[in-house]
Design a protein around this motif. Structure first.
Motif: not given
Lengths: 140, 374
Positions: A120-122, A124-125, B200, B347, B350
């Motif tokens: 998800g982080t990848k 969204i980035r 992050e 966001f 997460m």
């Protein structure tokens, strides 16, 4: 989706950094949509249910105030309102030529992020990179 | 003619009572919420239908076996709740579906999950003061954990007569998370706090993700064995997911088994909602105090988030504390939506998964404490 080459799609900017096991989770969620010239892909004000990725074709993004621009780069994304509150499209998108797009339903996208936060982080980035590269265009 | 009258006397029309009609309306209302409003449809649809099935007059579905005659279908399926089988199996599915990485990479968020359990214990004390027994009070307080399987498990073990009302309340409030939580979150936070962008998360290693459920089960087994049925299965499901050598089992736990158990659980929870059990003053109190417990849990989670925000020099967005009530995955999505309203490119999803998982663990621990102490 089966007739599209998974390897080629994997090379698109949004998916380029994904590991093979991450790609195997994303690929089944992608739908392939054919659009015809003049077709309205997104209607302003509609609930943003899907994020689109351009494979082929020219698309015009036009706003209520008269501003407009076109996108035709393979891998460009359209409709990121699908992942941004209040999940409502903020512009109209019309196909200027016949084309192909990939579509990820918003609900599946959120489930994917929650099920695998690294993936998800990848994603969204990457979406943020697209958003930042189009600073004056609103949220779409 | 006599046969005709006998037939008529065996129909629902001749035997219907007002209380049954009220329950049928409640069943239809839950179906409406699930289908039309899409509130927790996977649960409210079977629960609503289960209510319909058992509240028709002369319905044979929950009949006990008698004189050599077998019992009703739902009577046997209900054994899965009475014997405490379904909730742990659901927990295995949750473990197999959930990524624990946000909690592993930021273990402090477990505190948010713990803080959100205060509603459980606050409501437990309130219910004692209102004259409920300690077992009943615990069953009602656990609604504050916003964790359906835990509420069902504890209630089935401690106060089976309240099971219908407790589970309907728990799942109703889980379904209403997007309506109940945002006003509380906005009330307790400033605009600047809601706009905080968090750093992050670090990526976790496969070894960490495998060790977490293994160590988790060792700690639980030694410190709070009463929590093993829930936490043990949660960790087993997660180990299936992370170890990488039992993909088939992981997929079965996530999909086939989980779906089957959800059907059985929903139907039989609905089946427990007969008029005589459900249409009581106690049910009203359970619904009211369940909501209070849930609201307190949300508030204490957010307040703990504010404490962590101050302690870290503004690196934690306090909104993610609201996900500490568990209600996986909806409360994390609510954090995301409330945060994005103030800052569209933020966001939180997460980050909210850390307290969300912490909340699941926290409510299972709270249930274990009640089972061990009471």
């Amino acid at each position: 989706m089966h007739h599209l080459d998974s390897g080629k799609i994997k090379q698109l900017q949004i998916f380029a950094d994904l590991l093979p096991e991450e790609w195997s989770q994303v690929y089944p969620l992608l739908d392939h949509i054919r659009v015809i010239e003049g077709e309205q892909l997104i209607r302003e004000g509609d609930r943003a249910r899907s994020l689109f990725i351009i494979l082929r074709g020219h698309f015009m993004i036009h706003y209520r105030d008269g501003k407009a621009f076109t996108l035709n780069k393979k891998g460009d994304i359209i409709g990121w309102s699908a992942v941004i509150s209040p999940f409502q499209y903020t512009a109209n998108v019309t196909a200027l030529t016949d084309g192909d797009v990939l579509c990820i339903p918003s609900e599946n996208f959120v489930e994917l992020i929650q099920g695998n936060t690294a993936l998800g982080t990848k994603l969204i980035r990457k979406i943020n990179e697209f958003i930042n590269s189009r600073p004056h265009t609103g949220m779409l | 003619m006599e046969k005709f009258f006998h037939f008529v006397s065996q129909t629902g029309f001749s035997n219907i009572e007002v209380s049954s009609l009220v329950m049928l309306v409640i069943g239809l209302f839950l179906l409406y919420l699930g289908i039309a409003k899409k509130y927790e449809p996977l649960l409210l649809v079977p629960i609503g239908f289960g209510i319909l099935l058992v509240n028709f007059p002369l319905s044979p579905l929950m009949v006990q076996p008698e004189n050599g005659q077998p019992g009703g279908l739902l009577y046997y399926l209900y054994m899965g709740i009475e014997l405490g089988i379904y909730p742990p199996l659901i927990f295995m599915g949750v473990g197999a579906l959930t990524d624990f990485s946000p909690l592993i990479s930021n273990p402090k968020t477990l505190l948010l999950g713990a803080a959100a359990q205060i509603g459980i214990f606050g409501t437990f004390l309130s219910m004692l003061m209102l004259g409920f027994t300690d077992l009943e009070a615990a069953s009602i307080g656990i609604i504050g954990g916003a964790d359906g399987p835990t509420a069902i498990y504890l209630s089935s073990q401690m106060a089976p007569h309240l099971l219908g009302a407790v589970s309907v309340a728990a799942y109703s409030y889980m379904a209403l998370v997007p309506i109940i939580q945002p006003p509380i979150m906005r009330l307790l936070t400033t605009k600047d706090e809601r706009r905080i962008v968090m750093e992050e998360l670090r990526e976790t290693t496969r070894r960490e993700r495998i060790l977490f459920p293994v160590i988790g089960i060792l700690v639980t087994g030694l410190f709070l064995p009463e929590s093993l049925p829930l936490l043990g299965m949660l960790m087993l499901g997660n180990l299936f997911r992370e170890c990488g050598v039992v993909d088939r089992l992981s997929k079965a736990a996530q999909n086939e088994l989980n779906n089957i158990v959800v059907i059985f659980l929903g139907l039989t929870v609905g089946a427990k909602c007969t008029a005589s059990h459900f249409l009581t003053f106690e049910t009203i109190l359970i619904l009211v105090f369940g909501l209070v417990a849930f609201a307190i849990g949300t508030a204490t989670g957010v307040l703990m988030g504010k404490v962590m925000c101050k302690a870290t020099g503004g690196k934690v967005n306090p909104l993610i504390g609201a996900a500490g009530v568990s209600a996986v995955p909806m409360s994390a999505r609510v954090c995301q939506a409330v945060g994005q309203k103030e800052n569209p490119s933020n966001f939180l999803l997460m980050f909210a998964m850390g307290p969300n998982v912490g909340g699941v663990i926290g409510s299972a621990i709270a249930a274990g404490i009640f089972l061990a102490v009471l």
